[in-house]
Motif scaffolding. Structure first.
Motif, PDB file in Angstrom:
ATOM      1  N   THR A   1     -19.095  15.982 110.644  1.00  0.00           N
ATOM      2  CA  THR A   1     -17.916  16.337 111.450  1.00  0.00           C
ATOM      3  C   THR A   1     -17.362  17.671 110.964  1.00  0.00           C
ATOM      4  OG1 THR A   1     -16.334  15.236 109.977  1.00  0.00           O
ATOM      5  CG2 THR A   1     -17.241  13.919 111.796  1.00  0.00           C
TER       6      THR A   1
ATOM      7  N   LEU B   1     -21.827  14.165 103.354  1.00  0.00           N
ATOM      8  CA  LEU B   1     -21.349  15.480 102.921  1.00  0.00           C
ATOM      9  C   LEU B   1     -22.355  16.049 101.935  1.00  0.00           C
ATOM     10  CD1 LEU B   1     -19.104  17.613 103.062  1.00  0.00           C
ATOM     11  CD2 LEU B   1     -17.927  16.405 101.224  1.00  0.00           C
TER      12      LEU B   1
ATOM     13  N   ALA C   1     -22.108  18.802 107.050  1.00  0.00           N
ATOM     14  CA  ALA C   1     -21.436  17.526 107.289  1.00  0.00           C
ATOM     15  C   ALA C   1     -21.670  17.062 108.716  1.00  0.00           C
ATOM     16  CB  ALA C   1     -19.942  17.680 107.019  1.00  0.00           C
TER      17      ALA C   1
ATOM     18  N   ASP D   1     -17.206   9.385 108.823  1.00  0.00           N
ATOM     19  CA  ASP D   1     -17.500  10.664 108.171  1.00  0.00           C
ATOM     20  C   ASP D   1     -16.875  10.609 106.769  1.00  0.00           C
ATOM     21  OD1 ASP D   1     -14.810  10.862 108.708  1.00  0.00           O
ATOM     22  OD2 ASP D   1     -14.934  12.852 109.653  1.00  0.00           O
ATOM     23  N   ALA D   2     -16.974  11.681 106.028  1.00  0.00           N
ATOM     24  CA  ALA D   2     -16.463  11.673 104.644  1.00  0.00           C
ATOM     25  C   ALA D   2     -14.962  11.415 104.620  1.00  0.00           C
ATOM     26  CB  ALA D   2     -16.782  13.006 103.970  1.00  0.00           C
ATOM     27  N   THR D   3     -14.253  12.016 105.559  1.00  0.00           N
ATOM     28  CA  THR D   3     -12.801  11.825 105.606  1.00  0.00           C
ATOM     29  C   THR D   3     -12.474  10.359 105.854  1.00  0.00           C
ATOM     30  OG1 THR D   3     -12.633  14.064 106.514  1.00  0.00           O
ATOM     31  CG2 THR D   3     -10.693  12.656 106.725  1.00  0.00           C
TER      32      THR D   3
ATOM     33  N   ARG E   1     -14.209  18.298 110.507  1.00  0.00           N
ATOM     34  CA  ARG E   1     -13.122  18.098 109.533  1.00  0.00           C
ATOM     35  C   ARG E   1     -13.654  17.888 108.117  1.00  0.00           C
ATOM     36  NH1 ARG E   1     -10.347  12.098 110.569  1.00  0.00           N
ATOM     37  NH2 ARG E   1     -12.201  10.875 110.117  1.00  0.00           N
ATOM     38  N   ASP E   2     -14.878  17.388 108.004  1.00  0.00           N
ATOM     39  CA  ASP E   2     -15.448  17.227 106.664  1.00  0.00           C
ATOM     40  C   ASP E   2     -15.784  18.577 106.026  1.00  0.00           C
ATOM     41  OD1 ASP E   2     -15.123  14.542 106.784  1.00  0.00           O
ATOM     42  OD2 ASP E   2     -17.254  14.031 106.920  1.00  0.00           O
TER      43      ASP E   2
ATOM     44  N   LEU F   1     -12.504  19.513 104.780  1.00  0.00           N
ATOM     45  CA  LEU F   1     -12.214  18.687 103.597  1.00  0.00           C
ATOM     46  C   LEU F   1     -12.834  19.302 102.346  1.00  0.00           C
ATOM     47  CD1 LEU F   1     -11.442  15.849 102.241  1.00  0.00           C
ATOM     48  CD2 LEU F   1     -13.792  15.178 102.821  1.00  0.00           C
TER      49      LEU F   1
END
Lengths: 542, 542
Positions: free
Chosen positions: A280, A225, A278, A60-62, A282-283, A286
């Protein structure tokens, strides 16, 4: 008609768009024939290298940012991988509007160089080297912001929208913009300039809208993202339709300056909100955190610049659950999945469930439509008439045109009713001591093309300006039979929508999600809460 | 006329008001004859005990709270002292509208009792036992919110305004409400129900408005902390006129729910903002911090609930200084005091001064007036006609009535122009890297009755929704001669206002202040900055 005919404009625009894809990235059309699962195409089409497949499939982005930070890949590698995969996705589902891969890769090389020059201890910006895709509505300097209206083609933006400028300052790479419906309003991303974006799961089903190009691109991992806007559900609907995460923050929290929307400049009332989509949860956080910490007020004179204060979720949560908004009855698979989620939350012992009834949704959402058409449809029709473009089917379906215009007094009356509703909903939230509300994002899954009319599940929160996030949970399975129409007890409009669910034959595999709603401007509290719910329901999922 | 004649309503209302003052607190009218300085009356009239004189004269709110916390005085002592002193002040300058001393003293006794019952370690609420006065516009349950309009007399509020509820929950004591102008708009707190509030410094000069009752009450120390509202300068103008501090926060930051204002419910555009008036700068911060930390969103569904994050001022500040707003030329004593303040700041070596020109103020403030009268004057005149009350002179002076109403499209056009101005001013703020703007709060001091017309120095910041605080610095002295009218270079309207300053004979002793302006929603940053400026200019002043 004061400009060229829309057909000529569209033809030429599509041609130029095609030319932005390098020949080596052109998909063998043979691949798309037959019954192939589109999700299998990117890794097997031979355009992506093994590393590119890994970069675009497994993070993912993170995760990508961590790899970029430690130098697992260069920015150029990551950018090229996503440009390629976006090109592949686009050739399958028609999700891109503006393509600027060349600029993106050039910027990636510059960032790689700058990185070499960094003196020790200098920290990289928080989104260093991350490719981010944007809904077509955001101005990116040098590229059109046509939003699929022929009259705005060939008018490159003279400056970046605020969010584009922020993302660049934060180190992100912009590489493409994505498709929307005519007027940026319906749940079918279809317009006369770029045509329709298809749902990668099922081409006879909508990819959602208005940020539908973004939804399909993310589902196919041509992006990890994306940034959308949401004035009635335009982030959350495509998130639902494509099985991804989508957060609609409180309006004004994320800079909206330099965005072409349904609403004309100066129009007040219900405002479009900018937010992340996103793969996820968390993204989404983020994005929210990176933007909120970066001084939004310096980029946009209209923002509500809340500080990020590193809130943690409470140890135990009180979650209000809405099974039915009183306007549209959720169809069987939607009910099944909400129940499943609630059961999981209950079993976690960390969540107390409070059954909730939402008051007066139908009337409030009727007012929402009036807010959307305060000045009637003249301005919209005038834009169409400049190039002779027709109204797309989904716009006819939702009946947004031919609504009466409002007077100033009528507008203030709307505001009075909304202020009263806001008081009622504040009491609902406070008296129940809620951390969030959990409910479906729609009474159904993604629907057959041009049939989506319901906006109450998402639109209520635009009307009240509550932040809300869509969390994908499950898909329609063979066991999700349709049930009797008599279960739709909210009137004929309810039955009309309810009967669209014809059982798993057509709908199998389509995503089902929940929506978690927080209180206005308590966006950080919402993501803390929703993040906890997501991990209970979905576990760790990258 | 559908109600009683306003003269009867007013006569009876004033009578009931008088009866709320205990006989023992009635001032000997002899004291007011002759040339007595009104400020000498409270300590010498014999109504206040030595302790009460000390309590009301020698502390600010922060100091009183410390004393209350450690038990130097009981809540009843402090409350009674301020009720008495407010009664004295009122008899001199007619500053109160609603009087509820009995309820206040009863509550004080309850708080004293609760305090005895407190188990160890339980902390007192942040405003425990502090008497706070309120502008008449705020609903207090059981009392009128007439705002000096006869048609609203004898209609006791059924619930507290949000700010009243918050203050009570924070431990404060409410004991009176204070006078305002008809329509809560002019710089003369004069209306047909309660009459005019006088300036305690000079009865031929306005006490300011619209929060003028509050200003005069605070000047006479019948209160140390008052709450006002400001939509064009209504906190800052009386702060200037009475030599006290007044903060207009960004609109929506402090709950405005349950307030009767100029603007009808639902009216959007420029919003009235709730803020503190006090005798020290730190008390403005005390108010802002206490309210912001107390979860405003739970009290009012319309707030912008920013968290308090304990910001500190930068070590060195960049302050933009505006000498003249291009509409009205400051008169000689105002220029003298601004220059003095700037010199002090320069000499501190902690402040960098950046000369600033404010663009387009005249046109923007013309739009501000249009925002004030979006629906024309019909609604205002209708309210007057119900009791046959006439328009007060100051309302005629400012020309707010008989302005044309606006259409919905006209309203959105106003919004467009304001959004453009907001961009220009954001650049002014950011490109100069400013911590704040320093300028006069008006081109003049308090003026002779019913002559105040200028609102550009304060109103611009309502239009742009920038927070601003007025800091008293000096008074007009014998050396402040008038100068030649030719110094007013902004046109005939400028000359008309400029010539009102006739020299120290009339104006001697009237306060002169500066205004410190911050960026929208950066209220905490503003008070950090302005607090530093205040201590450099005024030193420690309680």
């Amino acid at each position: 008609m004061t400009q060229q005919d829309y057909k000529i404009i569209s033809h030429e625009k599509r041609l130029r768009r095609s030319q932005k894809i390098p020949p080596a990235w052109i998909l063998d059309q043979e691949m798309l024939h037959g019954s192939i699962n589109l999700f299998d195409v990117p890794p097997t089409c031979g355009i992506l290298s093994e590393t590119e497949i890994e970069i675009t499939s497994n993070y993912d982005a993170t995760g990508l940012l961590m790899g970029l930070k430690v130098g697992t890949w260069s920015v150029e590698q990551v950018t090229t991988a996503f440009c390629k995969r976006a090109a592949i996705a686009h050739q399958m589902v028609n999700c891109l509007t503006e393509i600027f891969f060349d600029q993106a890769i050039e910027r990636a090389r510059q960032l790689d160089k700058q990185r070499l020059d960094l003196t020790d201890g200098k920290t990289l910006p928080p989104l260093f080297g991350l490719p981010v895709s944007l809904k077509d509505t955001f101005q990116v300097k040098g590229h059109d912001t046509s939003t699929g209206l022929a009259c705005y083609v060939n008018a490159p933006a003279e400056e970046h929208s605020a969010i584009a400028a922020m993302l660049l300052d934060l180190g992100a790479i912009l590489y493409c913009k994505t498709n929307v419906p005519q007027l940026v309003m319906t749940a079918d991303s279809d317009n006369n300039v770029f045509g329709r974006t298809l749902n990668p799961i099922n081409a006879s089903i909508t990819a959602g809208g208005s940020t539908g190009g973004e939804g399909a691109l993310l589902a196919l991992r041509g992006s990890v993202l994306g940034v959308g806007t949401d004035i009635g559900g335009s982030i959350r609907v495509p998130a639902l339709c494509n099985g991804i995460y989508g957060l609609r923050p409180s309006a004004g929290l994320i800079p909206h300056g330099g965005t072409r929307d349904l609403t004309e400049p100066g129009t007040d009332g219900v405002r479009s909100s900018v937010g992340p989509m996103a793969t996820t949860f968390r993204d989404c956080v983020l994005f929210l955190k990176s933007i909120m910490k970066a001084g939004t007020w310096k980029y946009d004179s209209a923002v509500i610049s809340l500080p990020w204060i590193d809130l943690k979720a409470a140890k135990t949560l009180r979650i209000g659950v809405v099974e039915d908004d009183g306007v549209y009855t959720p169809v069987p698979p939607v009910r099944r999945v909400l129940k499943k989620a609630v059961d999981q939350l209950r079993q976690s012992n960390a969540v107390e469930i409070i059954p909730l009834t939402l008051p007066n949704v139908k009337n409030l959402c009727e007012d929402l439509l009036t807010y959307f058409t305060l000045l009637g449809d003249e301005n919209y029709l005038e834009q169409f008439s400049r190039t002779g473009e027709p109204v797309v089917p989904s716009l006819k379906t939702i009946g947004l045109l031919s609504r009466e215009k409002t007077t100033l007094k009528g507008f203030f009356d709307l505001n009075v009713r909304r202020a009263e509703a806001a008081k009622v909903y504040l009491r609902l939230f406070c008296d129940n001591n809620l951390d969030a509300i959990l409910m479906p994002p729609a009474p159904h899954t993604a629907l057959p093309l041009d049939t989506w009319t319901s906006i109450t599940y998402t639109g209520l929160w635009n009307y009240l300006d509550y932040p809300a996030v869509v969390i994908p949970i499950d898909v329609v399975t063979d066991s999700d039979s349709k049930d009797d129409l008599s279960n739709a007890k909210n009137g004929t409009h309810d039955a009309e929508v309810y009967k669209l669910y014809t059982g798993p034959d057509l709908y199998k595999g389509l995503p089902i999600a929940v929506q978690v709603v927080g209180y206005r401007h308590q966006d950080e509290a919402l993501v803390a809460t929703a993040g906890m719910l997501d991990s209970i329901i979905n576990g760790e999922r990258l």
